[in-house]
Scaffold this motif. Structure first.
Motif, PDB file in Angstrom:
ATOM      1  N   TYR A   1     -13.241 -67.841 -58.131  1.00 12.52           N
ATOM      2  CA  TYR A   1     -12.345 -67.454 -56.628  1.00 12.52           C
ATOM      3  C   TYR A   1     -12.010 -68.134 -56.637  1.00 12.52           C
ATOM      4  O   TYR A   1     -10.760 -68.146 -55.490  1.00 12.52           O
ATOM      5  N   GLY A   2     -12.363 -69.671 -56.402  1.00 12.53           N
ATOM      6  CA  GLY A   2     -11.556 -70.756 -55.387  1.00 12.53           C
ATOM      7  C   GLY A   2     -10.237 -71.024 -56.052  1.00 12.53           C
ATOM      8  O   GLY A   2      -8.733 -71.606 -55.836  1.00 12.53           O
TER       9      GLY A   2
ATOM     10  N   ILE B   1      -3.928 -59.719 -55.075  1.00  8.65           N
ATOM     11  CA  ILE B   1      -5.294 -61.577 -55.489  1.00  8.65           C
ATOM     12  C   ILE B   1      -5.354 -62.264 -54.745  1.00  8.65           C
ATOM     13  O   ILE B   1      -6.839 -62.288 -54.514  1.00  8.65           O
ATOM     14  N   LEU B   2      -4.880 -62.429 -53.472  1.00  5.79           N
ATOM     15  CA  LEU B   2      -5.065 -63.624 -52.596  1.00  5.79           C
ATOM     16  C   LEU B   2      -6.148 -63.566 -51.670  1.00  5.79           C
ATOM     17  O   LEU B   2      -7.768 -64.436 -51.961  1.00  5.79           O
ATOM     18  N   LEU B   3      -5.489 -62.033 -51.653  1.00  5.47           N
ATOM     19  CA  LEU B   3      -6.919 -61.400 -49.817  1.00  5.47           C
ATOM     20  C   LEU B   3      -8.427 -61.421 -51.074  1.00  5.47           C
ATOM     21  O   LEU B   3      -9.034 -61.375 -50.013  1.00  5.47           O
TER      22      LEU B   3
ATOM     23  N   ILE C   1      -6.043 -70.004 -55.088  1.00  9.03           N
ATOM     24  CA  ILE C   1      -4.555 -71.070 -55.115  1.00  9.03           C
ATOM     25  C   ILE C   1      -3.452 -70.568 -55.598  1.00  9.03           C
ATOM     26  O   ILE C   1      -2.674 -71.004 -55.425  1.00  9.03           O
ATOM     27  N   TYR C   2      -4.377 -69.854 -57.121  1.00  7.07           N
ATOM     28  CA  TYR C   2      -3.086 -69.507 -57.590  1.00  7.07           C
ATOM     29  C   TYR C   2      -2.570 -68.068 -56.236  1.00  7.07           C
ATOM     30  O   TYR C   2      -0.806 -68.006 -56.590  1.00  7.07           O
TER      31      TYR C   2
ATOM     32  N   ALA D   1      -7.647 -59.733 -63.095  1.00  6.50           N
ATOM     33  CA  ALA D   1      -6.741 -59.377 -62.118  1.00  6.50           C
ATOM     34  C   ALA D   1      -5.498 -60.344 -61.768  1.00  6.50           C
ATOM     35  O   ALA D   1      -4.102 -60.315 -62.428  1.00  6.50           O
ATOM     36  N   ILE D   2      -5.678 -61.636 -62.404  1.00 11.41           N
ATOM     37  CA  ILE D   2      -4.534 -62.742 -62.416  1.00 11.41           C
ATOM     38  C   ILE D   2      -3.663 -62.548 -63.961  1.00 11.41           C
ATOM     39  O   ILE D   2      -3.124 -62.639 -64.690  1.00 11.41           O
TER      40      ILE D   2
END
Length: 306
Positions: free
Chosen positions: A115-116, A165-167, A120-121, A39-40
């Motif tokens: 995932y951590g 992405i964050l969620l 942050i990203y 995803a990133i």
């Protein structure tokens, strides 16, 4: 004819978009390598596309300021919707490619990620993308620039990607701490499938709007009706039977071809009197909307306006 508006402000905004896109490319691809997240990586590829599109947009922004010449008799503004059409097609193709790749990944067991770090990203990218989108949208409110408008929407799409992405990774991080941790690798490809399909309507709308301009389709009837009403208000001193108006939008320009079918009482002694009517009418219309460019023809035979 030289396009007279805030070209320096437009170039400043597009240059800002270019440099920020370049920064996001390095940040996204760096995090993608560290976190092993598809995803990133998709977000980084999207930023890379935005970077090269911003470079091309800057070139087009310079072109559309140039006057008409022997090669482009109507100026260079038609390049603007053509570029936006190209941008939208690239984004659509990227989304579809990501969705297909994610389905394949999902069928083979998913994709584990850090995932951590991914969260942050997501936080950094979300704040950055929405901030630049809001800034460009606010600053472009006084500009007649589809280039800046599309760029603002492009950053908004990137912001939607980032917040998703964050969620998504927050959910994956939580799942990883539970007895359902085996399902955590499925979050990345599922997230990418949802992202890719959810944002398609935005570049889809840009594509359709730009295509209408490229093929010279008239604006919606609600828009043309307002323009015709305003035009007739500028012709109250001219005795006419009918006014035939043709309208097309090319980038930031709104081109209007007007056939004024005069009645029997219409009379002028010199061509200069016709020019005075044209000058007065166009000045009033451009004061109302600076994007308007007009050609006015006076005729008696209505068939010539067909």
């Amino acid at each position: 004819m030289i396009i007279g508006f805030h070209e320096k402000k437009e170039k400043r905004l597009l240059t800002l978009s270019f440099y920020v896109a370049g920064l996001f490319v390095f940040v996204a691809l760096g995090f993608a390598l560290i976190t092993h997240s598809g995803a990133i990586l998709f977000d980084g590829i999207y930023s890379l596309i935005a970077f090269f599109m911003a470079l091309l947009t800057l070139k087009v922004a310079n072109l559309v300021q140039m006057p008409d010449d022997d090669r482009f008799h109507f100026g260079y503004t038609a390049i603007e919707p053509t570029l936006n059409l190209f941008k939208s097609l690239i984004i659509i193709a990227t989304c579809l490619y990501a969705v297909v790749g994610s389905i394949t990944s999902l069928l083979t067991g998913g994709n584990s990620a850090e995932y951590g770090l991914a969260m942050i990203y997501g936080a950094i990218a979300t704040i950055g993308c929405f901030a630049i989108s809001a800034y460009m949208k606010h600053q472009s409110s006084s500009l007649r620039s589809d280039l800046v408008g599309v760029d603002a929407r492009t950053w908004f799409v990137d912001g939607v990607l980032s917040v998703s992405i964050l969620l998504g990774f927050a959910l994956a991080y939580f799942i990883e701490q539970t007895r359902f941790s085996a399902y955590a690798p499925l979050v990345d490809p599922i997230l990418l499938i949802l992202l890719g399909t959810a944002i398609l309507p935005i570049p889809g709308k840009i594509m359709l709007d730009s295509l209408k301009e490229v093929i010279n389709k008239a604006p919606p009837e609600a828009v043309t009706a307002v323009i015709e009403k305003k035009l007739k208000q500028t012709l109250v001193a001219v005795p006419y039977e009918h006014v035939e108006v043709r309208i097309s939008k090319r980038g930031r320009d709104l081109y209007i071809l007007v056939h004024i079918i005069v009645d029997e009482s219409f009379s002028v002694a010199t061509i200069s009197e016709l020019d005075d009517i044209r000058i007065s009418c166009e000045a009033a219309m451009r004061e109302w909307d600076p994007s308007i460019i007009m050609d006015i023809l006076f005729i008696k035979d209505a068939r010539l306006a067909g």
